[in-house]
Scaffold this active site. Structure first.
Site, short mmCIF file in Angstrom:
data_model
loop_
_atom_site.label_atom_id
_atom_site.label_comp_id
_atom_site.label_asym_id
_atom_site.label_seq_id
_atom_site.Cartn_x
_atom_site.Cartn_y
_atom_site.Cartn_z
CB CYS A 428 -0.95 -0.14 1.23
SG CYS A 428 -0.17 0.09 2.66
CG HIS A 587 27.27 1.99 31.60
ND1 HIS A 587 27.01 3.37 31.56
CD2 HIS A 587 26.76 1.74 30.38
CE1 HIS A 587 26.55 4.04 30.47
NE2 HIS A 587 26.49 3.03 29.55
#
Length: 667
Positions: A428, A587
């Site tokens: 479409c 981290h």
């Protein structure tokens, strides 16, 4: 049934795609008329109205072509024949002749027999006849009429029978549609809001086009687009089912896209920013919203429901204020500019301040929902190079003739399993609409790596892949591969091994069972529960369990005895593996990947063996704070499935590298 309606939604896109040509002619005609209402202005408007007046016929032909198995032209011809029979047999003058009465005595519903509803019905019947009879072989004497030539003939015969049925049922059916239309119109702004809400909510199924036919075309007597372009009806009312789309598509959704970008993980922002920018531009300029909507429709569906509610709110408010503008294709800048000179438009400039308000509503609404409910919008999922671990990636063979669309089509074709799994290719405006033997056999990660915005498994056999406004070119290339039944072996090259991020770092050694691993603080400072870290990826333990330290000095040490396995390129993260096989991620700071390593002086390298308390990095904490970032040092066990018991040993809030924080025992 679901597959059938999916195809119908796609088929309705074809006649709708013709409307921009009509809008351009009518719109330019209105602009020209504002300066000179002479021949040229009237000529342009007549050209646009020539298309609009034949809209039911366009729907008949387009629906028949779209629903036919191989989209053959004879199906379109059958759609034309199927439409012409009832609209001519049942027009008022013909009905008067059939019933032997005066035209004035004929039920007024027959004056409206030529409408989009009849057009769609005719197209569906013609397509069904084509799919059933296009290969039929007649006896030798009638062989000329065999196959595809038979379909228009069958359409004429069948529609003659349908016309006889419609002669009886059309008046009550039409009156029921009119009553429905009057009911919705009677709801006023509330009706417009309800329509806007369900218009968005039905987009995942493709059935919004069917809903649009009721409000935007002449199915239930509303015909909002047709009346607006013909500047008919009450000013401030005509266009009420279109105007509220403009503030959302031009302002609201782009602002929502910005909220999604702002909430993406730092290391994903460049990738997400490109996706959101492209989608926002398409929404603002052309009114094509699917690239944006499908990016969060399924991964964060509550946000999509909120979006549908905001759309209803915008539609209802514009209708309440009687601010109107209209479109032919979608509510983007192009249609907005063209509608400004339409004499039926009512205070269309007021849709701009409404749009600015909707932008604020979308941004703050999306931002609140994403953070409050931790919605996994694009870029918020944990950082991984792929979705399937260490599985090898197939490299696609290309040649000099391949453009970006054919390369993407090849990647998708391979990820789908080739012709062995693929049974039908369609598209479409922005989506590949595919039918498969088994959607569970596809490689979703490979499809996403191809550049697709997203995908939606509707059921066991139906799959949508969201590409964007250039989907037609990808669909054409994919169809060529499918029609040629191209073997996968011709497209796949030797597989390559993927790289890993620190969160995926693995060790060659197996987990050693029953080993006690001790974890120590990585700096002088204050202990924090991992749940208290101001980053949902860590606080919700998406990567694993652990702890954090708010440091008072920038001397960062190893939390464990083991081996350095990864130093991230931006130096803000280091991966370790203990001798027992536990994988640890250190981290340093929140969102510090954006600082590109400047505050970090890493003192270790890959493969280096270290002990807890050994210096691993010197960090400029002030530089992190000056950049507007936070400094907690997070220690995460990323393979928690290897843990049988986790005991936190910290007794005091203030810690040092000599402070034992926890003990982890392997299974």
């Amino acid at each position: 049934m679901k597959t059938y309606f999916q195809r119908l939604g796609r088929s309705l896109q074809l006649p709708v795609a013709v409307l921009p040509a009509a809008a351009l002619l009518v719109g330019v005609g209105f602009w020209w008329a504002s300066a000179d209402s002479g021949f040229i202005a009237r000529f342009l408007q007549a050209g646009g109205n020539a298309i609009l007046n034949q809209l039911p016929l366009l729907f008949a032909v387009g629906t028949a072509l779209g629903m036919a198995k191989d989209k053959d032209g004879s199906a379109a011809l059958a759609g034309l024949v199927a439409f012409e029979v009832p609209t001519n047999v049942l027009k008022s003058s013909s009905v008067a002749t059939l019933l032997g009465t005066k035209v004035s005595a004929v039920d007024p519903s027959f004056a409206a027999i030529s409408n989009v509803f009849i057009g769609i019905m005719s197209g569906l019947i013609a397509a069904a006849l084509y799919n059933r009879f296009h290969n039929t072989k007649l006896p030798m004497a009638l062989s000329f009429f065999s196959g595809k030539r038979l379909v228009p003939i069958m359409a004429a015969l069948v529609m003659l029978i349908v016309s006889a049925v419609l002669l009886v049922i059309w008046p009550p059916l039409y009156n029921a549609l009119v009553i429905f239309g009057k009911f919705v119109v009677g709801l006023g702004p509330l009706g417009a809001g309800i329509y806007g809400f369900f218009n968005r909510l039905l987009i995942p199924t493709g059935l919004h086009q069917a809903l649009n036919s009721v409000f935007l075309f002449n199915v239930a007597g509303i015909n909002d687009i047709g009346k607006f372009l013909a500047h008919e009806g009450p000013k401030g009312v005509t266009g009420m089912y279109q105007a509220g789309f403009f503030p959302v598509m031009m302002f609201g959704l782009p602002a929502g896209a910005y909220a999604i970008y702002r909430n993406a993980r730092p290391e994903r922002k460049q990738e997400v920013g490109s996706l959101m920018l492209a989608g926002a531009f398409a929404s603002f300029f052309t009114g094509v919203t699917e690239p944006l909507e499908f990016s969060f429709m399924f991964v964060a569906w509550p946000l999509y429901v909120i979006h549908a509610f905001f759309m209803g709110l915008s539609m209802a408010f514009a209708a309440f204020m009687h601010w109107t503008a209209g479109f032919s294709f979608s509510a983007g800048l192009i249609d907005y500019v063209l509608s400004l000179k339409n004499p039926i438009a009512n205070h269309p400039l007021m849709l701009i301040p409404q749009g600015l308000v909707m932008a604020a509503i979308y941004y703050f609404g999306f931002n609140f929902a994403i953070q409050k409910f931790n919605l996994m919008t694009p870029g918020r999922e944990p950082l991984t190079d792929t979705d399937d671990g260490d599985a090898p990636q197939a490299t696609i063979q290309t040649d000099d003739k391949d453009d970006k669309f054919s390369i993407q089509a090849k990647k998708i074709y391979v990820a789908l399993g080739g012709a062995d799994n693929l049974t039908a290719v369609d598209n479409c405006t922005t989506r590949l609409r595919l039918q498969l033997k088994d959607t569970d056999k596809i490689d979703e990660a490979a499809i996403k790596r191809s550049g697709a915005v997203g995908l939606n498994k509707l059921d066991k056999v139906n799959l949508h892949i969201i590409i964007g406004t250039e989907v037609q070119f990808v669909a054409d290339a994919l169809s060529k591969l499918f029609n040629a039944k191209t073997p996968l072996a011709e497209l796949e090259e030797e597989a390559t091994t993927k790289t890993q991020s620190p969160a995926e770092t693995t060790s060659d050694s197996a987990i050693k069972s029953g080993v006690l691993n001790e974890f120590y603080s990585v700096a002088d400072g204050a202990y924090m529960n991992i749940e208290d870290v101001n980053d949902s990826t860590f606080s919700q333990k998406m990567l694993g369990d652990g702890f954090a330290i708010e440091p008072t000095s920038g001397t960062i040490t190893s939390p464990v005895d083991g081996t350095v396995t990864t130093v991230f390129p931006t130096k803000h993260a280091i991966g370790f593996t203990t001798d027992s096989g536990l994988e640890i991620l250190l981290h340093m700071g929140i969102d510090t990947v954006e600082l590109k390593g400047k505050p970090f002086d890493v003192k270790v390298s890959d493969g280096q063996h270290i002990n807890h308390g050994d210096l691993v990095a010197n960090v400029d904490l002030q530089a992190i704070k000056d950049a507007g970032k936070q400094t907690p040092m997070m220690v995460i066990i990323t393979n928690m499935d290897a843990i049988s018991l986790l005991k936190f040993k910290v007794l005091n809030n203030q810690v040092s590298p000599k402070t034992k924080i926890l003990e982890a025992t392997t299974k």
